[in-house]
Design an enzyme around this catalytic site. Structure first.
Site, PDB file in Angstrom:
ATOM      1  N   ALA A 178       0.855  -1.191   0.000  1.00  0.00           N
ATOM      2  CA  ALA A 178       0.000   0.000   0.000  1.00  0.00           C
ATOM      3  C   ALA A 178       0.886   1.233   0.000  1.00  0.00           C
ATOM      4  CB  ALA A 178      -0.925  -0.007   1.209  1.00  0.00           C
ATOM      5  N   ILE A 238       9.601   4.333   6.619  1.00  0.00           N
ATOM      6  CA  ILE A 238       9.315   5.340   7.635  1.00  0.00           C
ATOM      7  C   ILE A 238      10.572   6.156   7.927  1.00  0.00           C
ATOM      8  CG2 ILE A 238       8.382   5.765   9.923  1.00  0.00           C
ATOM      9  CD1 ILE A 238       6.467   4.435   7.799  1.00  0.00           C
ATOM     10  N   THR A 239      10.509   7.420   7.582  1.00  0.00           N
ATOM     11  CA  THR A 239      11.649   8.318   7.727  1.00  0.00           C
ATOM     12  C   THR A 239      11.908   8.636   9.195  1.00  0.00           C
ATOM     13  OG1 THR A 239      11.062   9.310   5.594  1.00  0.00           O
ATOM     14  CG2 THR A 239      12.614  10.516   6.965  1.00  0.00           C
ATOM     15  N   GLY A 255      32.472  17.675 -14.263  1.00  0.00           N
ATOM     16  CA  GLY A 255      33.159  16.619 -14.990  1.00  0.00           C
ATOM     17  C   GLY A 255      33.505  15.459 -14.072  1.00  0.00           C
ATOM     18  N   GLU A 260       6.369  11.047  -0.271  1.00  0.00           N
ATOM     19  CA  GLU A 260       5.153  11.851  -0.094  1.00  0.00           C
ATOM     20  C   GLU A 260       4.331  11.907  -1.382  1.00  0.00           C
ATOM     21  OE1 GLU A 260       4.801  15.102   2.463  1.00  0.00           O
ATOM     22  OE2 GLU A 260       6.618  14.629   3.588  1.00  0.00           O
ATOM     23  N   THR A 296       4.652   9.820  -5.345  1.00  0.00           N
ATOM     24  CA  THR A 296       5.507   9.932  -6.525  1.00  0.00           C
ATOM     25  C   THR A 296       5.019  11.069  -7.414  1.00  0.00           C
ATOM     26  OG1 THR A 296       4.141   8.453  -7.881  1.00  0.00           O
ATOM     27  CG2 THR A 296       5.846   7.426  -6.492  1.00  0.00           C
TER      28      THR A 296
END
Length: 383
Positions: free
Chosen positions: A132, A159-160, A343, A367, A369
């Site tokens: 989900a 989960i951040t 470069g 949060e 896509t």
């Protein structure tokens, strides 16, 4: 849709200068190490707490500084300019607490917002699951009422700041037979709740200093007084939260892109080839001009969306999605071009642009896509 203008005040610009000074002095020197070691940037957290930049959005009623939505975006932008991982401290504190600000009782707000405002705790947000992600309504985590308590079983993914946060806003199905989207309720879980465990840290492409882990719930019993909002209102609160916090991801993207552009400009002014600075070649100048043009467009979109977030405008869903989508796409392009301008030097860790390119990528994904953002915008247009 309204297209009301916004302006940054003198106070906003003073705030920017203050955050930039902290970021350059206390955060930037540790950014590469946090990335290299995949270590939470504790020095950054301490610096942000010391200056009340760790959760600036929390209202004064809960011991916060009460920064408006635009000021909060400026804080996140300036921290991200130095370190993408560190910018997730104020950003995720807002993400985790925004459901409470939008839907919780006054007692719940007082209990949880105050320690976050004081720098005593961090807050994370648990919505996505393995099956989900974009389809949030198909979540399987359940909370079953048992007297005055709820028993939670299931898991949450991606989960951040999991593991460093003390509190987690978690969405769970409370009526399996109920109407899809109206059968989810929000709760606050504590890191030390019995039956609440964490998965191993994810091994990520970027934002490595911000831990990302799964949450597991095995008969986690929590009292009803940790419920956020009414039963069945959880997904609505979650989606309203994202309307506001997508703007902050746009601000993070702008900050990362600004850091990359700054590094690229400094490099091409110093690097000499064919007897002159690389910056003197017209092709390089055109690249820099395009980068700056995209960046400033993204910044203006984020600030306009922040103003709408502050006013809670009816068209916030469109502008929040648009700001997040455009700014993150722009950040990916700008950081990639920064690597190109340096470069071979851009491809190695001696310079920060390769880290910034890796960090920018996630802003197109979390949060919602950017494909989902385009769906949100289209649905608003077609209403």
């Amino acid at each position: 849709m309204s297209f009301d203008l916004f302006t940054t005040t003198e106070e906003h610009e003073e705030l920017r200068a203050a955050v930039r000074a902290v970021a350059e002095d206390k955060i930037a020197p540790h950014a590469a190490e946090a990335d290299e070691k995949s270590a939470f940037p504790q020095q950054a957290y301490e610096a942000l707490r010391a200056t009340d930049f760790h959760a600036p959005h929390i209202p004064e009623a809960y011991d916060g500084v009460g920064a408006d939505a635009l000021a909060t975006c400026i804080v996140i932008e300036e921290v991200a300019r130095a370190c993408g991982s560190s910018s997730l401290i104020p950003a995720v504190n807002k993400l985790g607490t925004m459901p409470l600000i939008l839907g919780a009782s006054e007692e719940v707000k007082q209990r949880y917002l105050t320690p976050v405002a004081r720098g005593e705790a961090m807050f994370s947000y648990g919505l996505s699951e393995r099956e989900a992600g974009s389809d949030t309504a198909s979540m399987r985590t359940q909370a079953v009422r048992d007297g005055d308590s709820w028993v939670v079983n299931g898991q949450k993914s991606w989960i951040t700041n999991a593991g460093v946060s003390r509190y987690y806003t978690v969405m769970a199905v409370t009526d399996p037979e109920g109407r899809r989207g109206s059968n989810v309720t929000a709760f606050v879980l504590h890191a030390d709740d019995a039956g609440f465990t964490l998965g191993e840290p994810e091994r990520k492409l970027g934002i490595k200093g911000s831990p990302t882990r799964e949450l597991f719930f095995d008969d986690v019993r929590i009292p009803d007084d940790r419920r956020v909002g009414e039963v069945g209102e959880g997904l609505k609160i979650a989606l309203r939260t994202l309307d506001h916090t997508r703007v902050t991801i746009g601000a993070q993207a702008v900050g990362i892109a600004q850091g990359a552009l700054d590094a690229a400009v400094a490099y091409v002014k110093e690097r000499k080839q064919f007897g002159k600075a690389v910056a003197e070649f017209q092709g390089v100048q055109f690249m820099l001009a395009d980068m700056a043009m995209k960046l400033e467009t993204a910044r203006q979109m984020v600030y306009a969306a922040a103003a709408k977030s502050e006013r809670n405008d009816a068209d916030l869903s469109f502008f929040g999605a648009a700001a997040k989508c455009y700014a993150s796409d722009a950040a990916m392009e700008i950081t990639t071009d920064a690597v190109q301008l340096l470069g071979g030097a851009g491809y190695v860790k001696d310079f920060p642009v390769e880290r910034m390119m890796r960090d920018a990528k996630i802003t197109q994904i979390y949060e919602g896509t950017n494909q989902i953002q385009r769906l949100v915008m289209a649905r608003q247009l077609l209403k």
